[in-house]
Design a protein around this motif. Sequence first.
Motif, PDB file in Angstrom:
ATOM      1  N   ILE A  45       0.906  -1.154   0.030  1.00 14.31           N
ATOM      2  CA  ILE A  45       0.037  -0.049  -0.021  1.00 14.31           C
ATOM      3  C   ILE A  45       1.020   1.259  -0.014  1.00 14.31           C
ATOM      4  CG2 ILE A  45      -0.324   0.085   2.495  1.00 14.31           C
ATOM      5  CD1 ILE A  45      -3.067   1.034   2.299  1.00 14.31           C
ATOM      6  N   THR A  46       0.480   2.291  -0.737  1.00 18.25           N
ATOM      7  CA  THR A  46       1.106   3.424  -0.759  1.00 18.25           C
ATOM      8  C   THR A  46       0.355   4.339   0.262  1.00 18.25           C
ATOM      9  OG1 THR A  46       1.830   3.144  -2.982  1.00 18.25           O
ATOM     10  CG2 THR A  46       1.915   5.222  -2.134  1.00 18.25           C
ATOM     11  N   ILE A  47       0.937   4.993   1.185  1.00 17.39           N
ATOM     12  CA  ILE A  47       0.173   5.885   2.169  1.00 17.39           C
ATOM     13  C   ILE A  47       1.002   7.292   1.913  1.00 17.39           C
ATOM     14  CG2 ILE A  47      -0.221   6.401   4.602  1.00 17.39           C
ATOM     15  CD1 ILE A  47       0.027   3.477   5.089  1.00 17.39           C
ATOM     16  N   GLN A  48       0.190   8.301   1.567  1.00 18.08           N
ATOM     17  CA  GLN A  48       0.516   9.636   1.364  1.00 18.08           C
ATOM     18  C   GLN A  48       0.878  10.147   2.662  1.00 18.08           C
ATOM     19  OE1 GLN A  48       1.411  10.608  -1.576  1.00 18.08           O
ATOM     20  NE2 GLN A  48       0.128   9.567  -3.088  1.00 18.08           N
ATOM     21  N   GLY A  49       1.510  11.419   2.666  1.00 14.38           N
ATOM     22  CA  GLY A  49       1.873  12.395   3.841  1.00 14.38           C
ATOM     23  C   GLY A  49       0.646  12.541   4.526  1.00 14.38           C
ATOM     24  N   ASN A  50      -0.411  13.003   3.865  1.00 14.15           N
ATOM     25  CA  ASN A  50      -1.430  13.144   5.089  1.00 14.15           C
ATOM     26  C   ASN A  50      -2.035  12.042   5.657  1.00 14.15           C
ATOM     27  OD1 ASN A  50      -2.255  12.700   2.030  1.00 14.15           O
ATOM     28  ND2 ASN A  50      -4.303  13.323   2.662  1.00 14.15           N
ATOM     29  N   ALA A  51      -1.828  10.720   5.271  1.00 17.91           N
ATOM     30  CA  ALA A  51      -2.190   9.487   5.963  1.00 17.91           C
ATOM     31  C   ALA A  51      -1.191   9.460   7.157  1.00 17.91           C
ATOM     32  CB  ALA A  51      -2.365   8.387   5.019  1.00 17.91           C
ATOM     33  N   LEU A  52      -0.090   9.732   6.638  1.00 20.66           N
ATOM     34  CA  LEU A  52       0.959   9.557   7.632  1.00 20.66           C
ATOM     35  C   LEU A  52       0.882  10.439   8.938  1.00 20.66           C
ATOM     36  CD1 LEU A  52       4.313   9.412   5.449  1.00 20.66           C
ATOM     37  CD2 LEU A  52       3.089   7.548   6.464  1.00 20.66           C
ATOM     38  N   LYS A  53       0.260  11.649   8.692  1.00 22.61           N
ATOM     39  CA  LYS A  53       0.071  12.661   9.647  1.00 22.61           C
ATOM     40  C   LYS A  53      -1.071  12.159  10.550  1.00 22.61           C
ATOM     41  CE  LYS A  53      -1.486  17.346  10.163  1.00 22.61           C
ATOM     42  NZ  LYS A  53      -1.806  18.785   9.487  1.00 22.61           N
ATOM     43  N   MET A  54      -2.131  11.406  10.043  1.00 19.15           N
ATOM     44  CA  MET A  54      -3.252  10.940  10.988  1.00 19.15           C
ATOM     45  C   MET A  54      -2.518   9.698  11.687  1.00 19.15           C
ATOM     46  SD  MET A  54      -5.618  12.684  10.262  1.00 19.15           S
ATOM     47  CE  MET A  54      -4.819  14.002   9.835  1.00 19.15           C
ATOM     48  N   LEU A  55      -1.759   8.957  11.196  1.00 20.36           N
ATOM     49  CA  LEU A  55      -1.142   7.883  11.771  1.00 20.36           C
ATOM     50  C   LEU A  55      -0.556   8.383  13.007  1.00 20.36           C
ATOM     51  CD1 LEU A  55      -0.512   5.230   8.951  1.00 20.36           C
ATOM     52  CD2 LEU A  55      -2.246   4.889  10.503  1.00 20.36           C
ATOM     53  N   ASP A  56       0.478   9.347  12.897  1.00 22.46           N
ATOM     54  CA  ASP A  56       1.103   9.897  13.761  1.00 22.46           C
ATOM     55  C   ASP A  56       0.233  10.408  14.983  1.00 22.46           C
ATOM     56  OD1 ASP A  56       3.645  10.533  15.029  1.00 22.46           O
ATOM     57  OD2 ASP A  56       3.838  12.403  14.027  1.00 22.46           O
ATOM     58  N   SER A  57      -0.759  10.966  14.687  1.00 20.73           N
ATOM     59  CA  SER A  57      -1.709  11.546  15.586  1.00 20.73           C
ATOM     60  C   SER A  57      -2.371  10.720  16.646  1.00 20.73           C
ATOM     61  CB  SER A  57      -2.807  12.267  15.046  1.00 20.73           C
ATOM     62  OG  SER A  57      -3.890  11.499  14.441  1.00 20.73           O
ATOM     63  N   ILE A  58      -2.357   9.404  16.220  1.00 18.74           N
ATOM     64  CA  ILE A  58      -2.975   8.516  17.291  1.00 18.74           C
ATOM     65  C   ILE A  58      -1.518   7.448  17.579  1.00 18.74           C
ATOM     66  CG2 ILE A  58      -5.052   8.200  16.079  1.00 18.74           C
ATOM     67  CD1 ILE A  58      -4.391   5.624  14.717  1.00 18.74           C
ATOM     68  N   GLY A  59      -0.512   7.849  17.357  1.00 15.89           N
ATOM     69  CA  GLY A  59       0.786   7.261  17.896  1.00 15.89           C
ATOM     70  C   GLY A  59       1.103   5.975  17.281  1.00 15.89           C
ATOM     71  N   ALA A  60       0.721   5.466  15.983  1.00 10.41           N
ATOM     72  CA  ALA A  60       0.874   4.469  15.359  1.00 10.41           C
ATOM     73  C   ALA A  60       1.868   4.406  14.296  1.00 10.41           C
ATOM     74  CB  ALA A  60      -0.394   4.021  14.363  1.00 10.41           C
ATOM     75  N   SER A  62       4.894   5.609  14.547  1.00  7.06           N
ATOM     76  CA  SER A  62       6.182   5.127  15.269  1.00  7.06           C
ATOM     77  C   SER A  62       6.394   3.767  15.331  1.00  7.06           C
ATOM     78  CB  SER A  62       6.590   6.065  16.585  1.00  7.06           C
ATOM     79  OG  SER A  62       5.583   5.603  17.502  1.00  7.06           O
ATOM     80  N   ARG A  63       5.174   3.070  15.255  1.00 12.36           N
ATOM     81  CA  ARG A  63       5.349   1.398  15.421  1.00 12.36           C
ATOM     82  C   ARG A  63       5.472   0.778  14.491  1.00 12.36           C
ATOM     83  NH1 ARG A  63       1.527  -0.287  20.031  1.00 12.36           N
ATOM     84  NH2 ARG A  63       1.531   1.706  21.484  1.00 12.36           N
ATOM     85  N   ILE A  64       5.460   1.585  13.263  1.00 13.33           N
ATOM     86  CA  ILE A  64       5.510   0.826  11.728  1.00 13.33           C
ATOM     87  C   ILE A  64       7.211   0.650  11.515  1.00 13.33           C
ATOM     88  CG2 ILE A  64       5.304   0.909   9.509  1.00 13.33           C
ATOM     89  CD1 ILE A  64       2.635   2.509   9.984  1.00 13.33           C
ATOM     90  N   THR A  65       7.461  -0.559  11.727  1.00 14.20           N
ATOM     91  CA  THR A  65       9.100  -0.749  11.564  1.00 14.20           C
ATOM     92  C   THR A  65       9.455  -1.193   9.987  1.00 14.20           C
ATOM     93  OG1 THR A  65       8.808  -2.862  12.293  1.00 14.20           O
ATOM     94  CG2 THR A  65       9.064  -1.589  13.751  1.00 14.20           C
ATOM     95  N   THR A  66       8.707  -1.556   9.442  1.00 10.21           N
ATOM     96  CA  THR A  66       9.488  -1.907   8.162  1.00 10.21           C
ATOM     97  C   THR A  66       8.830  -1.198   6.778  1.00 10.21           C
ATOM     98  OG1 THR A  66       7.531  -3.422   7.676  1.00 10.21           O
ATOM     99  CG2 THR A  66       9.058  -4.277   8.660  1.00 10.21           C
ATOM    100  N   GLY A  67       7.893  -0.204   6.909  1.00 19.18           N
ATOM    101  CA  GLY A  67       7.769   0.781   5.878  1.00 19.18           C
ATOM    102  C   GLY A  67       8.767   1.560   5.289  1.00 19.18           C
ATOM    103  N   PHE A  68       8.836   2.095   4.053  1.00 25.61           N
ATOM    104  CA  PHE A  68       9.982   2.730   3.361  1.00 25.61           C
ATOM    105  C   PHE A  68       9.367   4.147   2.946  1.00 25.61           C
ATOM    106  CE2 PHE A  68      12.643   3.907   0.146  1.00 25.61           C
ATOM    107  CZ  PHE A  68      14.081   3.412   0.550  1.00 25.61           C
ATOM    108  N   GLY A  69       9.711   5.249   3.538  1.00 21.11           N
ATOM    109  CA  GLY A  69       9.425   6.419   3.204  1.00 21.11           C
ATOM    110  C   GLY A  69      10.130   7.078   2.024  1.00 21.11           C
ATOM    111  N   PHE A  70       9.604   7.838   0.910  1.00 22.11           N
ATOM    112  CA  PHE A  70      10.287   8.208  -0.147  1.00 22.11           C
ATOM    113  C   PHE A  70       9.485   9.738  -0.788  1.00 22.11           C
ATOM    114  CE2 PHE A  70       7.073   5.415  -1.396  1.00 22.11           C
ATOM    115  CZ  PHE A  70       6.290   6.145  -2.676  1.00 22.11           C
ATOM    116  N   ASN A  71      10.387  10.241  -1.610  1.00 21.43           N
ATOM    117  CA  ASN A  71       9.756  11.687  -1.823  1.00 21.43           C
ATOM    118  C   ASN A  71       9.682  11.700  -3.613  1.00 21.43           C
ATOM    119  OD1 ASN A  71       9.651  12.798   0.602  1.00 21.43           O
ATOM    120  ND2 ASN A  71      11.845  12.869   0.685  1.00 21.43           N
ATOM    121  N   GLY A  72      10.366  10.835  -4.045  1.00 18.94           N
ATOM    122  CA  GLY A  72      10.664  10.825  -5.452  1.00 18.94           C
ATOM    123  C   GLY A  72       9.380  10.146  -6.440  1.00 18.94           C
TER     124      GLY A  72
END
Length: 372
Positions: A45-60, A62-72
């Motif tokens: 699944i591709t999760i855009q930044g606004n979804a990452l912001k929502m996941l961060d708001s509930i503390g989730a 930082s618990r994701i250990t295998t995801g890969f962030g990118f900008n390009g």
Amino acid sequence: MTAKNVLVVGGGITGTIAAIALAQKGTTVTLIEISHRWFGVGHGITIQGNALKMLDSIGALSRITTGFGFNGLDICDASGAVLARTTMPRTGGDQYPAAMGLLRSELQTTLVGMCTELSVDVRLGTEMMSFENIEDGVIVTLSDGTVEQYDLVIAADGIKSKTRTMLKIDHDKKPTGLGIWRTVSERTPEMDHASVYFNGPAYKAGFTPISESHCYAYVLTDPARVSNGLSDAQEMKRLLEGYHGDFDFIREHLSEDNFLNFQPIEWVFVDDQPWHEGRVVLIGDAVHACPPLIAQGAAQCSEDAVLLSEYVSRDGDLDSLLTEFTERRKPRVRAVVEASLQLADWELHPGTPGADPAALMGSSLAALAQPA
């Protein structure tokens, strides 16, 4: 707090985020899921930044250990030649990558674990059979025969939502005319960004990195699985034969051991009817499932879940709060759905005068950088 005792219908991304966000606010939450087993499906699944912001708001997040962030994002032709190399808008803000790729199962495992820690009452193999709105709550009959009362029912039961039918909403899922094959494959270290390939034998193909060693790859096709006697791995290899560059590596490493999945792409948007009746409200794919052309499905669903938890945790008239929530969400969701459908139409009708998928994707994501 207006809603102190809430039933969440559906244990996917939307339902689990809603349950977590409410439980963190002190709400008593029951979550029912029709499946007897609770797990995320295996593709990426591709999760855009606004979804990452929502996941961060509930503390989730930082618990994701295998995801890969990118900008390009590379725009390529079928030969593998790069036509354009762009930096994606950071829709969640500069503190988050533009997007993250990961396995759906990784995300679901994280959310399920948080539900357990927060003592959400999870009941698998259970569905809502009927409900009755009363003055100060909802009386719900469940498939196990129990009858219970809640302050609010949040229906996050997906594009095939039975609750949508119970609310007599006359929208249903519709075909886009496209289908999608997905797989998880090994990748090279250089494949550390998203890439989309045009002008090949299928509508398009692409991949997203989901870890240091793997990527999620897909190809858009016709909406029906061709009956040609090939296995899933053989069929996806066939579909990718006309794509080169990094796809040569992906194709060579595809085997029957890879996760492979095909499904038609469908959509629904409840634009002209309320999302709630009394104290029963629909969110997520139940009211706005869109084609994955700009990868905003998880983002819009997670925004729904977090924002709804904020509204129903306030004091006030619940009907007014639910109406405010819907009025806030519809314009943003409409822009995503309309852009996704336009991109799907351009895939189906190549050479359409004025078609500019890259520009539409860019402008849509830039607009989503505004707060939800």
